[in-house]
Design a protein around this motif. Structure first.
Motif, PDB file in Angstrom:
ATOM      1  N   THR A  82      -9.073  37.174 -26.957  1.00  0.00           N
ATOM      2  CA  THR A  82      -7.948  38.100 -27.127  1.00  0.00           C
ATOM      3  C   THR A  82      -6.615  37.372 -26.976  1.00  0.00           C
ATOM      4  N   LEU A  83      -6.558  36.428 -26.036  1.00  0.00           N
ATOM      5  CA  LEU A  83      -5.306  35.718 -25.806  1.00  0.00           C
ATOM      6  C   LEU A  83      -4.891  34.936 -27.056  1.00  0.00           C
ATOM      7  N   LEU A 130      -5.916  35.300 -30.200  1.00  0.00           N
ATOM      8  CA  LEU A 130      -5.630  36.225 -31.293  1.00  0.00           C
ATOM      9  C   LEU A 130      -4.227  36.808 -31.118  1.00  0.00           C
ATOM     10  N   GLY A 131      -3.942  37.206 -29.860  1.00  0.00           N
ATOM     11  CA  GLY A 131      -2.634  37.777 -29.566  1.00  0.00           C
ATOM     12  C   GLY A 131      -1.514  36.786 -29.831  1.00  0.00           C
ATOM     13  N   PHE A 132      -1.710  35.541 -29.362  1.00  0.00           N
ATOM     14  CA  PHE A 132      -0.723  34.499 -29.619  1.00  0.00           C
ATOM     15  C   PHE A 132      -0.462  34.373 -31.113  1.00  0.00           C
ATOM     16  N   VAL A 167      -0.991  36.545 -33.627  1.00  0.00           N
ATOM     17  CA  VAL A 167      -0.318  37.696 -34.246  1.00  0.00           C
ATOM     18  C   VAL A 167       1.160  37.727 -33.848  1.00  0.00           C
ATOM     19  N   THR A 168       1.422  37.456 -32.556  1.00  0.00           N
ATOM     20  CA  THR A 168       2.812  37.441 -32.108  1.00  0.00           C
ATOM     21  C   THR A 168       3.605  36.338 -32.806  1.00  0.00           C
ATOM     22  N   TRP A 206       3.054  34.990 -35.648  1.00  0.00           N
ATOM     23  CA  TRP A 206       3.263  35.406 -37.043  1.00  0.00           C
ATOM     24  C   TRP A 206       4.545  36.236 -37.141  1.00  0.00           C
ATOM     25  N   GLY A 207       4.618  37.254 -36.265  1.00  0.00           N
ATOM     26  CA  GLY A 207       5.794  38.120 -36.289  1.00  0.00           C
ATOM     27  C   GLY A 207       7.061  37.369 -35.921  1.00  0.00           C
ATOM     28  N   LYS A 208       6.933  36.445 -34.989  1.00  0.00           N
ATOM     29  CA  LYS A 208       8.131  35.793 -34.460  1.00  0.00           C
ATOM     30  C   LYS A 208       8.635  34.685 -35.378  1.00  0.00           C
ATOM     31  N   SER A 235       3.965  43.603 -35.153  1.00  0.00           N
ATOM     32  CA  SER A 235       3.034  42.488 -35.020  1.00  0.00           C
ATOM     33  C   SER A 235       3.276  41.735 -33.723  1.00  0.00           C
ATOM     34  N   LYS A 236       4.550  41.617 -33.338  1.00  0.00           N
ATOM     35  CA  LYS A 236       4.830  40.936 -32.067  1.00  0.00           C
ATOM     36  C   LYS A 236       4.246  41.730 -30.894  1.00  0.00           C
ATOM     37  N   GLY A 261       0.368  41.723 -30.907  1.00  0.00           N
ATOM     38  CA  GLY A 261      -0.084  40.431 -30.403  1.00  0.00           C
ATOM     39  C   GLY A 261       0.098  40.350 -28.898  1.00  0.00           C
ATOM     40  N   PHE A 304      -2.534  42.160 -26.992  1.00  0.00           N
ATOM     41  CA  PHE A 304      -3.743  41.354 -26.906  1.00  0.00           C
ATOM     42  C   PHE A 304      -3.591  40.246 -25.866  1.00  0.00           C
ATOM     43  N   MET A 305      -2.392  39.684 -25.791  1.00  0.00           N
ATOM     44  CA  MET A 305      -2.183  38.624 -24.809  1.00  0.00           C
ATOM     45  C   MET A 305      -2.324  39.157 -23.382  1.00  0.00           C
TER      46      MET A 305
END
Lengths: 289, 524
Positions: free
Chosen positions: A50-51, A53-55, A57-58, A60-62, B274-275, B278, B281-282
């Protein structure tokens, strides 16, 4: 409008790797789950999955999406003057209809208030018995036999000098009430010459003294006995009681001595209570005199 | 690029809309709009601008850990049995086999050792709780120190601080449920604190606990309060909190193009979404790692609760620490007379003090307004240094609570520093009041000094020093970035279509353009 990344292709590749690690971690969690592994493996795989994946996706947005800054107008919270006036008018003028019949408004209001009170009182009352005398009573009565947690009676020869036993009224050692309220700590003092309180000359036969084990501060078991100093210490908030002077508090927030249980040795050599405690045990409360 | 009209009159006046140019998805959205009227509000929501600042992420941590708490909590309710009936334990945890324990404790142990992932979920729940409360505290500090609570957001501040209060209660109830040795001691203390309230205390305690301590009702009652009553209230308040946040729009720090009448940042969809997704999830990933790798509340080591047993040097969860510290250092001032007793040594630190701290914090917007007579709307945030008195007061409150927290470890401190317990206690009794005073004046001084530094704390624009092939050094200012002291980017209206990411253009010779980095190549 420009994305933040200086090199979008490299950023995209990095983000793809992060997300792939995430997917791999989550698949790993599934595999671990099916294969039944220790819980730390579940946590590790799920966490990394999850970490990452989250990194991804974030990031990507950032880094890869248009960053602006963009602007949006704020609209005032308040309505127009006309809207406000109409609103107030509805409340005040139409509300006046209620005020016109003072008698009905009064009785109606009273009814609502009474309903509130009546609804609250029995609801509360259903939730538990009234305190009455329960807080000031224990199961220690005249001649109650002292037993330990296994139900064994305490003979006067059982406890070595300096020893400590938690005792209960006979038959109460396995009950919640016995454990929580009646718990009493029996100490055989190292020095025979403890300072007897006036009126308690006969309460401690053969160096045995018994005090309620409920702390007079917040009711924790006063479970630590400092043998050399002859102190009882409460591990919760560090109140200390001097057992040679009637468990007088000498340190910490406890306001009162631990109540002492008067003891005597019966004809077979077993310890019994002369009477119950002469005051409520445990922490203070309003009706405790 | 085509610009699309999105005026509401056009789309929904006719029953059958014209053929939507966005294909099947567009058609589905039209169908939904025909019935639910979502087009106008939906577009507004997707366009909602979120200001970019790292400190706005703290509330998100709280929100996401709350979601994790709900999910992991629901999982556990399928296995936990809220009963104090005793059973002989026959589960897979060997040291406990054959012992008579309560069903609550036995089912907690079974959840830990016999349910697949049970230990992970239980520890994730506990860690998420610690994280939730921590995030709420830091989020509240951010709101406090930047003045985000000012008009029109006083209500949301009240909701938020109520959530913190409920969170503390909820956390306490939660760790009371496994019925292990530590949790039972905590409940005993809670009963005694309620008992200390004059006049009604014993009644409240008896009605809440179903009789004198311990009684068979505590666990089932705490359970239903913990899993239904308080979470429901919190869910409602969280919804209201978020609704108000969207309705009143975000606050933002002052900067170029940022006024009281606009919001500058990134739009909800897809950039903020998306931020934020994400980030959720983090937060989940960190919680899972903690839950899997860092042991918390090992109830199997504590053993089952027996009212006459106690363990040494056991502490409650961190957010209860300040209350425990207050109880420890309070002097033993019991008052009694006229046949009545007021246990001030419990009432003051256990009831009055937390009540006062929360009252001051919750009513701060009103207190400050009375003092400043400020009736303006505030959408731009203060920098803490620009409001020295508020910042100093907040720091002092924070220091006071932190000192109480430290005081909950008097025994550990005495052991560690080889000082007598008595000296530690007296030190704490004084420093708890002394340190906040020092912190107040120190913060006041620091913030006032900071104010005198123009643009202090702002980032200077970087200079890029380049060495040309011929050996010459050239210094040029780097491109401006948001937050720079001298220049900030201009905000622009959110276009209807966000442009696709432009690929970097390459010159014919394969060299990147020179102008973008601001480096000049000097030909000789």
């Amino acid at each position: 409008m420009q994305p933040k990344a200086k090199n979008p292709k490299r950023a995209e590749a990095l983000i793809a790797v992060m997300m792939l690690v995430g997917v791999a971690g989550l698949v790993g969690f599934g595999v671990a789950y099916i294969m039944v592994t220790p819980d730390w493996v579940y946590g590790l795989t799920l966490g990394i999955g999850t970490l990452s994946l989250g990194f991804g996706v974030t990031a990507w947005g950032k880094y890869l999406m248009p960053q602006g800054p963009f602007v949006e107008d704020r609209h005032p919270m308040r309505g127009t003057d006309e809207q406000r006036e109409r609103f107030s008018a509805a409340i005040v003028q139409r509300g006046g209809i209620l005020g016109r019949r003072k008698l009905l408004a009064g009785i109606g209001g009273l009814g609502m208030a009474v309903f509130g009170l009546i609804a609250a009182i029995p609801l509360l009352r259903s939730f538990g018995p009234l305190p009455q005398n329960t807080l000031s009573e224990t199961n220690w009565k005249k001649n109650t036999l002292l037993v330990d947690s296994t139900g064994r009676a305490i003979n006067v020869t059982d406890v070595a000098v300096g020893g400590v036993v938690t005792v209960y009224p006979e038959g109460r050692q396995n009950t919640d009430e016995g454990q929580a309220i009646d718990q009493t700590i029996l100490i055989r003092l190292t020095t025979q010459d403890y300072i007897t309180q006036p009126g308690r000359e006969s309460w401690g036969p053969d160096g045995y003294v018994a005090y309620s084990k409920m702390c007079s501060h917040l009711g924790c078991p006063v479970g630590l006995y400092e043998q050399q100093l002859e102190l009882l210490v409460c591990p919760c908030h560090q109140s200390m009681f001097d057992v040679t002077t009637g468990a007088e508090p000498i340190f910490g927030p406890a306001p009162r001595p631990l109540p002492q249980l008067p003891l005597f040795v019966d004809s077979k050599g077993f310890l019994r209570a002369q009477t119950g405690f002469d005051q409520p045990v445990g922490p203070g409360y309003w009706t405790r005199s | 690029m085509t610009t699309l009209e999105n005026s509401p009159q056009k789309s929904s006046n006719e029953n059958v809309s014209e053929k939507n140019q966005f294909g099947r998805i567009g058609k589905t959205l039209d169908e939904l709009d025909d019935r639910l009227g979502i087009a106008k509000g939906g577009r507004n929501l997707l366009d909602k601008i979120f200001p970019d600042h790292w400190s706005f992420m703290l509330g998100e941590i709280a929100l996401y850990s709350f979601i994790i708490l709900l999910a992991t909590g629901v999982f556990m309710t399928f296995f936990y049995i809220p009963s104090t009936d005793t059973v002989i334990y026959h589960g897979s945890y060997v040291p406990l086999q054959g012992q008579r324990v309560t069903e609550a404790y036995a089912s907690s142990i079974d959840l830990t050792f016999s349910v697949r992932c049970g230990l992970l979920i239980r520890q994730m729940h506990h860690w998420a709780c610690d994280l939730f409360l921590g995030a709420m505290v830091v989020h509240m500090a951010r709101v406090f120190f930047t003045g985000a609570f000012r008009k029109p957001r006083e209500t949301n501040f009240l909701i938020g601080s109520t959530l913190l209060l409920l969170g503390i209660v909820e956390g306490f109830l939660g760790y009371s449920l496994p019925d292990d040795l530590v949790s039972g001691t905590g409940i005993r203390i809670a009963f005694s604190i309620i008992e200390s309230i004059p006049l009604v205390g014993t009644y409240v305690a008896f009605f809440l606990f179903g009789g004198n301590y311990p009684g068979p009702s505590i666990i089932p009652r705490f359970f239903i309060i913990h899993v239904l009553l308080i979470p429901l209230i919190m869910l409602g308040l969280v919804t209201a909190h978020l609704f108000l946040l969207v309705h009143q729009k975000h606050t933002q720090f002052p900067g170029k193009g940022r006024t009281e009448k606009n919001v500058v940042g990134t739009p909800m969809f897809p950039i903020f979404a998306s931020k934020a997704t994400g980030f959720m999830f983090m937060v989940g990933g960190v919680t899972a790692l903690l839950g899997g790798l860092a042991q918390i509340n090992p109830i199997w080591q504590f053993g089952p609760y027996e009212a006459s047993k106690i363990s040494y040097a056991v502490q409650p969860d961190w957010y209860m620490g300040w209350l425990d510290g207050a109880l420890r250092i309070a002097p033993s001032w019991e008052w009694s007379g006229f046949g009545y007793t007021i246990p001030l040594e419990v009432l003051i630190p256990g009831v009055i003090l937390p009540g006062l701290v929360f009252a001051v914090v919750q009513l701060w917007p009103q207190i400050e307004r009375r003092y400043t007579k400020d009736d303006e709307m505030h959408n731009l945030l203060d920098r803490p240094r620009d409001r020295p008195k508020r910042t100093a007061a907040g720091a002092a409150i924070f220091a006071f609570v932190t000192m109480l927290f430290v005081a909950s470890a008097t025994d550990v401190l005495a052991n560690f520093f080889h000082v007598s317990l008595e000296a530690t206690l007296w030190t704490m009794r004084f420093t708890v009041f002394l340190i906040p005073v020092i912190v107040f004046f120190l913060t006041l001084k620091i913030t006032q000094e900071f104010q005198k530094v123009p643009e202090g704390g702002r980032r200077k624009r970087a200079n890029v020093v380049t060495r040309t092939p011929s050996g010459e050094y050239v210094s040029t200012p780097a491109a401006p970035r948001p937050g720079d002291a001298h220049h900030e980017l201009d905000a622009e209206r959110l276009p209807d279509l966000l442009e696709p990411i432009p690929e970097p253009k390459e010159d014919e010779d394969g060299m990147p353009p020179t102008s973008e980095t601001g480096v000049r190549n000097i030909e000789r």
